[in-house]
Design a protein around this motif. Structure first.
Motif, PDB file in Angstrom:
ATOM      1  N   GLN A   1       0.839  -1.206   0.000  1.00  0.00           N
ATOM      2  CA  GLN A   1       0.000   0.000   0.000  1.00  0.00           C
ATOM      3  C   GLN A   1       0.875   1.256   0.000  1.00  0.00           C
ATOM      4  OE1 GLN A   1      -2.307   0.637   3.571  1.00  0.00           O
ATOM      5  NE2 GLN A   1      -3.997   1.539   2.410  1.00  0.00           N
ATOM      6  N   ILE A   2       1.967   1.230   0.796  1.00  0.00           N
ATOM      7  CA  ILE A   2       2.859   2.397   0.873  1.00  0.00           C
ATOM      8  C   ILE A   2       3.571   2.605  -0.466  1.00  0.00           C
ATOM      9  CG2 ILE A   2       4.958   3.301   1.985  1.00  0.00           C
ATOM     10  CD1 ILE A   2       3.920   1.753   4.548  1.00  0.00           C
ATOM     11  N   VAL A   3       4.062   1.491  -1.040  1.00  0.00           N
ATOM     12  CA  VAL A   3       4.744   1.593  -2.340  1.00  0.00           C
ATOM     13  C   VAL A   3       3.773   2.129  -3.389  1.00  0.00           C
ATOM     14  CG1 VAL A   3       5.868   0.286  -4.193  1.00  0.00           C
ATOM     15  CG2 VAL A   3       6.396  -0.244  -1.815  1.00  0.00           C
ATOM     16  N   GLY A   4       2.545   1.634  -3.348  1.00  0.00           N
ATOM     17  CA  GLY A   4       1.531   2.093  -4.296  1.00  0.00           C
ATOM     18  C   GLY A   4       1.255   3.580  -4.134  1.00  0.00           C
ATOM     19  N   MET A   5       1.185   3.999  -2.879  1.00  0.00           N
ATOM     20  CA  MET A   5       0.921   5.402  -2.575  1.00  0.00           C
ATOM     21  C   MET A   5       2.004   6.303  -3.179  1.00  0.00           C
ATOM     22  SD  MET A   5       0.105   6.813   1.233  1.00  0.00           S
ATOM     23  CE  MET A   5      -0.536   5.249   1.774  1.00  0.00           C
ATOM     24  N   LEU A   6       3.268   5.853  -3.056  1.00  0.00           N
ATOM     25  CA  LEU A   6       4.387   6.623  -3.615  1.00  0.00           C
ATOM     26  C   LEU A   6       4.273   6.730  -5.130  1.00  0.00           C
ATOM     27  CD1 LEU A   6       7.318   5.120  -1.501  1.00  0.00           C
ATOM     28  CD2 LEU A   6       6.404   7.430  -1.317  1.00  0.00           C
ATOM     29  N   GLY A   7       3.710   5.690  -5.727  1.00  0.00           N
ATOM     30  CA  GLY A   7       3.595   5.677  -7.186  1.00  0.00           C
ATOM     31  C   GLY A   7       2.265   6.231  -7.674  1.00  0.00           C
ATOM     32  N   GLY A   8       1.437   6.688  -6.756  1.00  0.00           N
ATOM     33  CA  GLY A   8       0.148   7.273  -7.143  1.00  0.00           C
ATOM     34  C   GLY A   8      -0.906   6.246  -7.486  1.00  0.00           C
ATOM     35  N   VAL A   9      -0.708   5.011  -7.015  1.00  0.00           N
ATOM     36  CA  VAL A   9      -1.697   3.958  -7.285  1.00  0.00           C
ATOM     37  C   VAL A   9      -2.403   3.608  -5.979  1.00  0.00           C
ATOM     38  CG1 VAL A   9      -2.040   1.584  -8.065  1.00  0.00           C
ATOM     39  CG2 VAL A   9      -0.315   3.016  -9.150  1.00  0.00           C
ATOM     40  N   GLY A  10      -3.722   3.641  -6.018  1.00  0.00           N
ATOM     41  CA  GLY A  10      -4.495   3.342  -4.816  1.00  0.00           C
ATOM     42  C   GLY A  10      -4.547   1.846  -4.555  1.00  0.00           C
ATOM     43  N   VAL A  11      -3.859   1.387  -3.521  1.00  0.00           N
ATOM     44  CA  VAL A  11      -3.939  -0.025  -3.125  1.00  0.00           C
ATOM     45  C   VAL A  11      -4.573  -0.062  -1.748  1.00  0.00           C
ATOM     46  CG1 VAL A  11      -2.635  -2.111  -2.562  1.00  0.00           C
ATOM     47  CG2 VAL A  11      -1.862  -0.632  -4.413  1.00  0.00           C
ATOM     48  N   THR A  12      -5.678  -0.787  -1.622  1.00  0.00           N
ATOM     49  CA  THR A  12      -6.333  -0.852  -0.323  1.00  0.00           C
ATOM     50  C   THR A  12      -5.679  -1.940   0.517  1.00  0.00           C
ATOM     51  OG1 THR A  12      -7.962  -2.370  -1.203  1.00  0.00           O
ATOM     52  CG2 THR A  12      -8.570  -0.034  -1.155  1.00  0.00           C
ATOM     53  N   SER A  13      -5.582  -1.670   1.795  1.00  0.00           N
ATOM     54  CA  SER A  13      -5.099  -2.695   2.714  1.00  0.00           C
ATOM     55  C   SER A  13      -6.241  -2.978   3.674  1.00  0.00           C
ATOM     56  CB  SER A  13      -3.866  -2.198   3.475  1.00  0.00           C
ATOM     57  OG  SER A  13      -3.488  -3.167   4.421  1.00  0.00           O
ATOM     58  N   GLY A  14      -6.792  -4.164   3.585  1.00  0.00           N
ATOM     59  CA  GLY A  14      -7.910  -4.522   4.449  1.00  0.00           C
ATOM     60  C   GLY A  14      -9.245  -4.391   3.750  1.00  0.00           C
TER      61      GLY A  14
END
Lengths: 194, 247
Positions: free
Chosen positions: B176-189
């Motif tokens: 999720q953090i890596v996705g956030m840095l790349g501007g991609v929304g990854v949900t956790s949970g």
């Protein structure tokens, strides 16, 4: 490290869901179903889902694919799986063979579902000779339960034409939904031309 | 250096991925014209379907039996506290030695599928089925088979509840953090909760409150109470002053 990077990219790509619209299938003749020579003449309206699960696969529904689902497999060629493989390495799907008999079709579907959908239980209930679009084929019924614990029933018509597999299958929960729409499916399947 | 390059490459590649646009989604629906007056009907609260586990890095659900048992207990307590405030008589489902239990369980699973379909193909406007787009139609149901069950005799409605919770694993949170840095929304949970009222005479789903990102950690009593409050938000026939006090 490269492997980790590729895995992260693959996961991120999987996480971004494309938004595509579903389309209306009106009554009357319709050709090129599942990007193949399948044509049919539905008596009533259906919804064609934007996501199908494979290159030559098309899914129609009335209330959503978990409640009633008609899947057209349009001329799956030898060496190809019925559905797009999600995990070739760990969960490879069985492939169509040009010398397959129509009696192999139910097993192909069952093995595909066991691998792709991790079904808890699946059984082929009946098999009988039948016609699909004027070609000698098979009609079979089955039941299965996926991880959502809903018992579903299925009925399908399949045939091998020029070494390619043509199959149309209807699936719905055993409670209420299967009986509600089975006749619409049978009418649709009878109208198919190849 | 090599590691830094790989991370940079991952972030760059991630930024090229197109994430799904955030589209406003409805969370409740009811059959057109449906309303319920307080003190007029008898509602059976069906056994809730509860699943709790962990979400793996790849997004797979890994059930956790201990968490599920805890959540079942806390949600039952929270529902017990809430059911007297719903404006109508609400009783817990009892098999009454009729042998209906296994079929009723199947109906609970079917309710989940129907609710999933409503979310996917009605509440999410971009994905709505063309045949369901007409007017303000909310036409969903499970058939009239429930009306024939002896264990539901004398009841007017069935209230189905289901919750499914996946708590993000460490790997998922990193993704999720890596996705956030790349501007991609990854949900956790995943924290989904469905509550639906079914007319027992017709099998029609007359009210549904369903959300795939609900609040409340169901592994604690306080969290379960919060979840139940959210599940029963807007419950038909609930007196306004009681509903306000319960929030």
């Amino acid at each position: 490290m490269l492997r980790v990077t590729i895995s992260i990219i693959a996961l991120l790509a999987a996480c971004s869901t494309p938004v595509l619209a579903n389309s209306l299938i009106g009554p009357g003749p319709r050709a090129g179903i599942a990007k193949s020579r399948i044509s049919a003449s539905p008596a009533g309206e259906w919804n064609k889902l934007s996501l199908s699960g494979g290159k030559n696969v098309e899914v129609w529904t009335l209330d959503g694919d978990s409640l009633n689902k008609v899947t057209f497999f349009g001329g799956i060629a030898a060496g190809q799986p019925l559905l797009r493989e999600r995990d070739k390495k760990n969960s490879p799907l069985p492939k169509v063979a040009s010398n397959m008999l129509v009696t192999d079709i139910p097993t192909l579907l069952e093995t595909t579902y066991r691998s792709q959908y991790a079904v808890n239980q699946m059984a082929i209930d009946t098999q009988a000779p039948a016609q699909l679009g004027g070609h000698a084929g098979i009609r079979f019924t089955y039941n299965f339960t996926k991880s959502d614990d809903v018992r579903r029933k299925g009925e399908a018509f399949g045939a091998m034409v020029n070494g390619q597999l043509y199959l149309v299958a209807y699936e719905a929960p055993q409670i209420y939904f299967f009986d509600k729409d089975i006749e619409k499916f049978r009418t649709l399947a009878t109208s198919i031309k190849l | 250096m090599k590691t830094a390059n790989c991370v940079r490459a991952a972030v760059l590649a991630a930024s090229l991925c197109v994430s799904a646009p955030a589209i406003a989604q409805e969370k409740t629906g009811n059959k057109e014209g449906f309303s319920l007056k307080p003190g007029t009907v008898r509602i059976v609260l069906m056994r809730p379907v509860v699943d709790v586990g962990e979400q793996s890095t790849g997004g797979m659900f890994e059930p956790n039996a201990d968490w599920t048992t805890q959540a079942r207990g806390y949600l039952a307590t929270a529902l017990g506290q809430a059911q007297s405030k719903l404006g109508n008589v609400v009783v817990e489902y009892s098999d009454q030695s009729t042998g209906d239990g296994p079929l009723v369980t199947q109906y609970s699973h079917l309710f989940n599928s129907v609710a999933d379909s409503v979310i996917e193909y009605q509440f999410f406007p971009g994905n709505r089925l063309p045949t369901k787009k007409r007017g303000k139609s909310f036409e969903w149901g499970m058939g009239d088979g429930l009306s024939r069950l002896t264990s539901l005799k004398g009841a007017d409605y069935a209230l189905f509840i289901s919750t499914h919770d996946e708590y993000g694993s460490t790997g998922r949170k990193v993704l999720q953090i890596v996705g956030m840095l790349g501007g991609v929304g990854v949900t956790s949970g995943v924290h989904q909760g469905y509550a639906g009222l079914v007319d027992l005479k017709t099998g029609e789903l007359v009210w549904l409150n369903a959300d795939r990102q609900m609040g409340g950690d169901v592994r604690t009593l306080e969290g379960a109470q919060k979840r139940v409050t959210q599940l029963l938000e807007g419950f038909p026939g609930r007196p306004v002053e009681v509903a306000a006090a319960g929030n």
